[in-house]
Design a protein around this motif. Structure first.
Motif, PDB file in Angstrom:
ATOM      1  N   ALA A 100       0.854  -1.192   0.000  1.00 20.78           N
ATOM      2  CA  ALA A 100       0.000   0.000   0.000  1.00 20.78           C
ATOM      3  C   ALA A 100       0.890   1.243   0.000  1.00 20.78           C
ATOM      4  O   ALA A 100       2.089   1.179   0.304  1.00 20.78           O
ATOM      5  N   VAL A 101       0.312   2.391  -0.335  1.00 21.63           N
ATOM      6  CA  VAL A 101       1.071   3.648  -0.336  1.00 21.63           C
ATOM      7  C   VAL A 101       1.694   3.860   1.040  1.00 21.63           C
ATOM      8  O   VAL A 101       1.034   3.728   2.074  1.00 21.63           O
ATOM      9  N   GLY A 102       2.991   4.159   1.059  1.00 24.22           N
ATOM     10  CA  GLY A 102       3.686   4.423   2.306  1.00 24.22           C
ATOM     11  C   GLY A 102       4.217   3.199   3.010  1.00 24.22           C
ATOM     12  O   GLY A 102       4.980   3.320   3.979  1.00 24.22           O
ATOM     13  N   ALA A 103       3.846   2.008   2.565  1.00 27.45           N
ATOM     14  CA  ALA A 103       4.333   0.779   3.198  1.00 27.45           C
ATOM     15  C   ALA A 103       5.770   0.507   2.752  1.00 27.45           C
ATOM     16  O   ALA A 103       6.149   0.748   1.604  1.00 27.45           O
ATOM     17  N   ALA A 104       6.561  -0.006   3.672  1.00 29.01           N
ATOM     18  CA  ALA A 104       7.959  -0.323   3.382  1.00 29.01           C
ATOM     19  C   ALA A 104       8.190  -1.815   3.573  1.00 29.01           C
ATOM     20  O   ALA A 104       7.491  -2.478   4.347  1.00 29.01           O
ATOM     21  N   ARG A 120       4.805   2.452  -8.099  1.00 29.75           N
ATOM     22  CA  ARG A 120       6.019   3.275  -8.028  1.00 29.75           C
ATOM     23  C   ARG A 120       6.685   3.029  -6.677  1.00 29.75           C
ATOM     24  O   ARG A 120       6.049   3.120  -5.625  1.00 29.75           O
ATOM     25  N   LEU A 121       7.983   2.702  -6.703  1.00 26.49           N
ATOM     26  CA  LEU A 121       8.747   2.424  -5.497  1.00 26.49           C
ATOM     27  C   LEU A 121       9.931   3.381  -5.385  1.00 26.49           C
ATOM     28  O   LEU A 121      10.336   4.012  -6.371  1.00 26.49           O
ATOM     29  N   ALA A 122      10.495   3.431  -4.182  1.00 29.53           N
ATOM     30  CA  ALA A 122      11.788   4.070  -3.957  1.00 29.53           C
ATOM     31  C   ALA A 122      12.689   3.037  -3.311  1.00 29.53           C
ATOM     32  O   ALA A 122      12.283   2.341  -2.377  1.00 29.53           O
ATOM     33  N   ALA A 123      13.921   2.906  -3.813  1.00 28.85           N
ATOM     34  CA  ALA A 123      14.893   1.949  -3.285  1.00 28.85           C
ATOM     35  C   ALA A 123      16.224   2.671  -3.121  1.00 28.85           C
ATOM     36  O   ALA A 123      16.824   3.092  -4.120  1.00 28.85           O
ATOM     37  N   ASP A 124      16.665   2.839  -1.888  1.00 29.81           N
ATOM     38  CA  ASP A 124      17.898   3.579  -1.604  1.00 29.81           C
ATOM     39  C   ASP A 124      17.870   4.964  -2.254  1.00 29.81           C
ATOM     40  O   ASP A 124      18.865   5.440  -2.811  1.00 29.81           O
ATOM     41  N   VAL A 128      11.796   3.861  -8.768  1.00 29.05           N
ATOM     42  CA  VAL A 128      11.638   2.593  -9.489  1.00 29.05           C
ATOM     43  C   VAL A 128      10.286   2.620 -10.183  1.00 29.05           C
ATOM     44  O   VAL A 128       9.244   2.778  -9.540  1.00 29.05           O
ATOM     45  N   ALA A 129      10.297   2.490 -11.516  1.00 29.99           N
ATOM     46  CA  ALA A 129       9.083   2.555 -12.330  1.00 29.99           C
ATOM     47  C   ALA A 129       8.739   1.160 -12.842  1.00 29.99           C
ATOM     48  O   ALA A 129       9.564   0.243 -12.790  1.00 29.99           O
ATOM     49  N   PRO A 130       7.505   0.965 -13.364  1.00 27.97           N
ATOM     50  CA  PRO A 130       7.127  -0.351 -13.879  1.00 27.97           C
ATOM     51  C   PRO A 130       8.131  -0.891 -14.899  1.00 27.97           C
ATOM     52  O   PRO A 130       8.613  -0.162 -15.763  1.00 27.97           O
ATOM     53  N   HIS A 131       8.445  -2.174 -14.752  1.00 22.69           N
ATOM     54  CA  HIS A 131       9.394  -2.945 -15.546  1.00 22.69           C
ATOM     55  C   HIS A 131      10.844  -2.653 -15.177  1.00 22.69           C
ATOM     56  O   HIS A 131      11.752  -3.248 -15.771  1.00 22.69           O
ATOM     57  N   LEU A 141      10.249   1.283  -0.558  1.00 25.70           N
ATOM     58  CA  LEU A 141       9.123   2.051  -0.035  1.00 25.70           C
ATOM     59  C   LEU A 141       8.148   2.309  -1.163  1.00 25.70           C
ATOM     60  O   LEU A 141       8.551   2.752  -2.251  1.00 25.70           O
ATOM     61  N   ALA A 142       6.866   2.039  -0.938  1.00 29.55           N
ATOM     62  CA  ALA A 142       5.849   2.246  -1.975  1.00 29.55           C
ATOM     63  C   ALA A 142       5.408   3.701  -1.990  1.00 29.55           C
ATOM     64  O   ALA A 142       4.915   4.218  -0.982  1.00 29.55           O
TER      65      ALA A 142
END
Length: 280
Positions: A100-104, A120-124, A128-131, A141-142
């Motif tokens: 869910a949004v905000g979940a890590a 959409r994610l964030a990693a370090d 991070v986008a689809p594919h 983090l979402a």
């Protein structure tokens, strides 16, 4: 040549016997129950010859698929849940995860692969986008509702990565031909194993081939015949070492994620050379 009666012609067409392309003969070859019920309708009862061929084809299909583990719709099964997270086991070391949004999600030590399917994610600190593909370890983090494939590698697996994430964003320049109608985008290759995206054009085919190591396939978009089995979008298949696939065929464009080894039978060196690429 014997002229087929109308009821036999319909049954023969359903079995793929009257067409040079058996994949095009039915919407989903391998759906034994649906096909059997269809043939039981008035006017469609098969002749003894056709019924025998149907039974033989189903027996052969069951034997060929016996070692393959297929999940047509993983999310239709019960999910495991935690705060803001849901996941479904795919193989022994792989799962489908939703945040869910905000979940890590902080992953245990070791090498992990992640392919973002939606959201959409964030990693370090990296977007991070689809594919997009990640390999390494750390947390994600979402930033929007997100769904992704995740695989954890055992210490003895060939894939090794240093701490942190390495990101690969598939671009047009990263794609290369495997054979006519099939392009691949290698994401990470190490120790004889490769993770990649494979893109099939309508009519694209890969010949039947064995598996020297464990193989996983996840349908990202579209659908693909794996032998007589139709794997639809979201479906997953695991093939253990020593198993084999029948011909792969796409009757419409599709995209899949693959982890395993590229068997030489899948490669067309002449086609690659014609497109300006070196042998694999």
């Amino acid at each position: 040549m014997k002229t087929l009666q109308r009821r036999d012609a319909a049954a023969v067409d359903a079995l793929g016997e009257a067409r040079s392309d058996p994949h095009g003969a039915a919407a989903a070859p391998g759906a034994a129950v649906a096909l059997t019920l269809a043939l039981a309708q008035p006017g469609l009862a098969p002749s003894d010859r056709v019924a025998a061929r149907l039974r033989a084809r189903l027996r052969a299909q069951r034997q060929a698929q016996a070692a393959l583990q297929t999940l047509q719709s993983p999310r239709s099964r019960p999910a495991q849940t935690a705060e803001g997270r849901r996941w479904w086991m795919l193989g022994e070391r792989s799962r489908l995860v939703e945040l869910a949004v905000g979940a890590a999600l902080r992953l245990e030590p070791g090498t992990h692969e992640l392919l973002l399917l939606e959201g959409r994610l964030a990693a370090d600190g990296q977007p991070v986008a689809p594919h997009d593909y990640l390999i390494g370890q750390g947390a994600v983090l979402a930033q929007a509702p997100s769904r992704f494939y995740l695989r954890h590698h055992a210490p003895q697996d060939p894939f090794r990565c240093t701490e942190g994430w390495q990101r690969v964003t598939p671009g047009q320049a990263a794609w290369q031909p495997l054979r006519e109608g099939v392009d691949i985008c290698p994401l990470h290759q190490q120790g004889g194993a490769v993770s990649m995206l494979a893109r099939f054009a309508a009519g694209g085919r890969v010949p039947a081939h064995p598996h020297g190591i464990d193989e996983e396939c996840l349908m990202v978009e579209g659908e693909l015949f794996l032998g007589d089995r139709l794997l639809r979008e979201g479906g997953f298949q695991q093939a253990p070492p020593g198993s084999a696939h029948g011909e792969l065929m796409a009757d419409r464009p599709c995209l899949l994620f693959f982890h395993g080894a590229i068997d030489p039978a899948a490669v067309d060196p002449a086609w690659r050379a014609e497109q300006g690429f070196a042998p694999m």
